[in-house]
Design a protein around this motif. Structure first.
Motif, PDB file in Angstrom:
ATOM      1  N   UNK A  31       0.858  -1.066  -0.124  1.00  0.00           N
ATOM      2  CA  UNK A  31      -0.020   0.039  -0.069  1.00  0.00           C
ATOM      3  C   UNK A  31       0.723   1.122  -0.198  1.00  0.00           C
ATOM      4  N   UNK A  32       0.830   2.141  -1.061  1.00  0.00           N
ATOM      5  CA  UNK A  32       1.777   2.898  -1.150  1.00  0.00           C
ATOM      6  C   UNK A  32       1.350   4.168  -1.967  1.00  0.00           C
ATOM      7  N   UNK A  33       1.767   5.483  -1.595  1.00  0.00           N
ATOM      8  CA  UNK A  33       1.379   6.751  -2.476  1.00  0.00           C
ATOM      9  C   UNK A  33       1.943   7.877  -1.476  1.00  0.00           C
ATOM     10  N   UNK A  43      10.123  14.526  -3.155  1.00  0.00           N
ATOM     11  CA  UNK A  43      10.857  15.345  -2.447  1.00  0.00           C
ATOM     12  C   UNK A  43      10.143  15.313  -0.969  1.00  0.00           C
ATOM     13  N   UNK A  44      10.485  14.540  -0.295  1.00  0.00           N
ATOM     14  CA  UNK A  44       9.886  14.290   1.111  1.00  0.00           C
ATOM     15  C   UNK A  44       9.893  15.614   1.803  1.00  0.00           C
ATOM     16  N   UNK A  45      10.850  16.475   1.821  1.00  0.00           N
ATOM     17  CA  UNK A  45      10.938  17.667   2.477  1.00  0.00           C
ATOM     18  C   UNK A  45       9.978  18.458   1.939  1.00  0.00           C
ATOM     19  N   UNK A  46       9.270  18.315   0.706  1.00  0.00           N
ATOM     20  CA  UNK A  46       8.290  19.368   0.472  1.00  0.00           C
ATOM     21  C   UNK A  46       6.738  18.628   0.575  1.00  0.00           C
ATOM     22  N   UNK A  47       6.739  17.148   1.060  1.00  0.00           N
ATOM     23  CA  UNK A  47       5.672  16.649   1.178  1.00  0.00           C
ATOM     24  C   UNK A  47       4.721  17.356   2.158  1.00  0.00           C
ATOM     25  N   UNK A  48       3.365  17.366   2.159  1.00  0.00           N
ATOM     26  CA  UNK A  48       2.519  18.542   2.886  1.00  0.00           C
ATOM     27  C   UNK A  48       2.356  17.654   4.137  1.00  0.00           C
ATOM     28  N   UNK A  49       2.737  16.607   4.595  1.00  0.00           N
ATOM     29  CA  UNK A  49       2.440  15.870   5.731  1.00  0.00           C
ATOM     30  C   UNK A  49       3.578  14.614   6.129  1.00  0.00           C
ATOM     31  N   UNK A  50       3.988  14.274   6.983  1.00  0.00           N
ATOM     32  CA  UNK A  50       4.693  13.039   7.364  1.00  0.00           C
ATOM     33  C   UNK A  50       5.974  13.030   6.306  1.00  0.00           C
ATOM     34  N   UNK A  94       9.855   7.248   2.717  1.00  0.00           N
ATOM     35  CA  UNK A  94      11.035   6.590   1.850  1.00  0.00           C
ATOM     36  C   UNK A  94      10.804   7.576   0.536  1.00  0.00           C
ATOM     37  N   UNK A  95      11.844   8.174   0.064  1.00  0.00           N
ATOM     38  CA  UNK A  95      11.956   9.049  -1.087  1.00  0.00           C
ATOM     39  C   UNK A  95      11.542   8.150  -2.335  1.00  0.00           C
TER      40      UNK A  95
END
Lengths: 265, 265, 265, 265
Positions: free
Chosen positions: A7-9, A225-232, A237-238
């Motif tokens: 399950x991913x996204x 880009x996890x540093x720009x993800x809006x949560x978590x 995982x990048x």
């Protein structure tokens, strides 16, 4: 079945473009590494620590995006619900309905979810003994719905820290298939001044451990880009590393599967 | 104000008769011992461990009973809500709306509750650091509603055990008035084969400790015969012992109040 | 080195015969499955919950038995110490000195152990944050002794329950090699009316998880008939099942080793 | 007896002058406020987190200082021991021998302490269920020594945090008199980069709570200038504030005593 389910996204439905970008790549990585794939994104981050955090792009718009992703990529979908009134619209779009950990004892929500006939994925509450998740499973099954799985994401050790007790995996597999949530297991609730921090560096260790102990699937949030993800973001995982991560994870899962019936007398 | 507030009643709206019997006696005991009084009963036990447990006598009937109790005894009322759609009808009947501990991070529910204009009483999640309850308070205040208090009921030490960390009381009083929940603090979640057990014998110790540490009120469930109460019986204070319990509690509260500004340098 | 180390034997030095029987078989199983081997037995169960429990067959006699086992089987030895005065005699017999978890902060004991020049194996205290074990390692190294390893055996979740946080393994490996204690990690302290209970059925899951997360060795107590072992029987691996257990464990360790340098960016 | 006992002094025997200064003042404060008094100082800080921390001024010199304090001020003395060999010399000087929390299961140390005939004060291990302290008490009594008390100082919630579960007080009072350790209950183990931090600001809340719940005495470390104390400064009560602190504490203890036999049916 014969392979683990991924399950991913992204955590949230940020936009159609980013959902398609992530979904397309993760689908390919999943196939390559021997995982089934269900696309995940939340239409609403309904329980953020702080009221000022990002919530989402709206209920109707999020469901449209999810449906487009499903149709375009030909993948099943999972999203989480927070109140019973959302279930009808959500069930028209997704294949798996996720019950958030905080809500795993809300009987009405469980019963209403069960009655949709969709597969139900219940996260273990951070406050619930693993053996008590049997009652949550029973609530779904009481509706005649047999498609239910559980998810492990660590229990609260109070105070900005979650711990995964690997014993929870075999205990809960007595009741239903179990998914290991790689992302939220390395979350640090409220540990970041009103938003949740995370320890991405711990994800490979916990993921291998859970796979080797034995589970039926994995839940992993990812972002270009996890540093720009809006949560978590801090615990994702990048996206560019998902292929390698899944290759590793598959070997751990294979080990767990080889010994799934191993017991000491 | 100048006296502690007592939130008390049976756990659930079992019937009008029993609500009136309990409400009348507790009101008298509260007045005698110097407590303000708010009558409490739940219209729905929405998060029972097991789906087979008693839920309630119905939403509409429960609200009717609550209203009759309020009008007959001339007392303010508190009850808890579980989904946003319940708020409109509930707000017409009660004076204080309680947010259950599991739901203390559900932003929509908190915002909708705040917007009713009623006083809001939020229970600390069993999984929440005390300092993070500030964000829950802020969610209510963001609606323009300044009437909000918090409730301590122990945090989860995993696995059928709750612990009260008395440090949570002064930490949370920095944000809002704090009520100590005598009844649920001695609950043993899921510890009784699918329903929650309890340790009534510990209630006097924790209640005195919390009062002396300093709080603004107490929450106590009571019943003429706790062994027949339809939920939480093992941790209730028997109705016949409420007078003596309140007399003791008032002395502990007086001590906490005397030293409420005492600090070491 | 290139293979994991197995520390194994009965919990206590019960008799020469049983030590030889166990040592001979486990040595063969270890060689067959690719483990280094160190024979372990305690000369004294110094911290039993209850004063009435079995303690041992005596200090001098136990050391004689250990020495005979070492000479006969040509294997290195490990045993644990409890007070500084024991170190001189113990260091003459064993190759590795183990510091019990309760004693991991006793500076004098650590310094005196370090000064023997023997390899020192320190168990993480059930009350110690993994990162604080660095200070225990530093105490040994301050004596000029660089041969020191750590052991994970779960931390106390209060109240008759231990939890293994797999994050402790990579955290502690930053300071020193880490051994996973399969046996005591599934102990239930004091949970058996004055002696410690155990969950042998959980040992395979935790052992695979720890191996896959990555460790340098394993600690496993074993006995031909655990139900007759004089301590820790409920959590031991039966001797007749050690061969299969090690075969499984080696595969988990191989996986952990393959990915020991894997990191997310 | 009819009054609570105060165990108090600097943490460590820093010098004769400072011990006399503290002892004289605290003795006066104790008498004024209705407490019995036992002077406490450690001859050795044997279990500091880091090996580089202050240990003490030496065993023999510390015992001389203690004896001089006892003779000069005419007060009984308590100190803690770490290995059995220390007991003979210590028992010649002090009236009460304290067993540190980490060592509360070391059977030899408990038996040797019991055999001195001195009163024994055992601290609850941070890893011990309160009910299991019965076995530690039994070990002392098995030597024929009936003078034993227990001390509560919080249990480990892993990871740089201690929590006091007030239920431990009535549970342990079933076995022996119980002292509440105000100072170490607000310690933050290892939370200060290799030494232990503390939360002095929480001491008044926990002390009042414990007194009101009911205990037989209190343990409080104090210093004229806690910021210069050689250990545990962050959690000490400043000497100049001890008079007021004891006045408050006595009122809490009086409340606990008034209701010591109060029980719900």
């Amino acid at each position: 079945g014969g392979e683990p389910v991924l399950f991913s996204g992204p955590c949230a439905v940020e936009s159609l473009d980013i959902c398609l970008e992530i979904g397309e790549q993760v689908k390919a990585f999943a196939q390559k590494n021997g995982f089934g794939f269900v696309f995940k994104a939340s239409f609403d981050k309904a329980n953020r620590t702080s009221g000022g955090s990002f919530r989402g792009i709206g209920f109707d718009r999020s469901l449209e995006v999810l449906q487009t992703v499903g149709n375009t990529l030909k993948v099943p979908l999972v999203t989480d619900v927070h109140e019973s009134y959302q279930l009808e619209a959500v069930a028209e779009v997704v294949d798996v309905i996720q019950i958030p950990a905080f809500l795993c004892r809300q009987t009405d929500l469980l019963l209403a979810a069960g009655k949709t006939g969709k597969a139900i994925k219940i996260k273990r509450g951070q406050f619930m003994a693993p053996e008590d998740m049997q009652y949550a499973v029973d609530k779904i099954r009481s509706t005649g719905n047999q498609q239910v799985c559980l998810t492990e994401r660590g229990f609260s050790l109070g105070y900005h820290n979650l711990v995964v007790d690997m014993r929870a995996l075999p205990i809960m597999r007595q009741f239903a298939p179990v998914v290991f949530d790689v992302t939220h297991s390395v979350q640090q609730p409220g540990g970041n001044q009103g938003s949740s921090g995370g320890q991405r560096q711990m994800a490979p260790y916990l993921a291998r451990a859970a796979g080797a102990a034995g589970v039926d699937g994995f839940f992993i949030e990812t972002h270009p880009d996890p540093s720009k993800a809006l949560s978590d973001g801090p615990n994702m995982v990048p996206l560019a590393e998902m292929d390698g991560f899944l290759a590793m994870l598959k070997k751990a899962w294979d080990l767990g599967r080889e010994f799934q019936n191993y017991q000491l007398t």
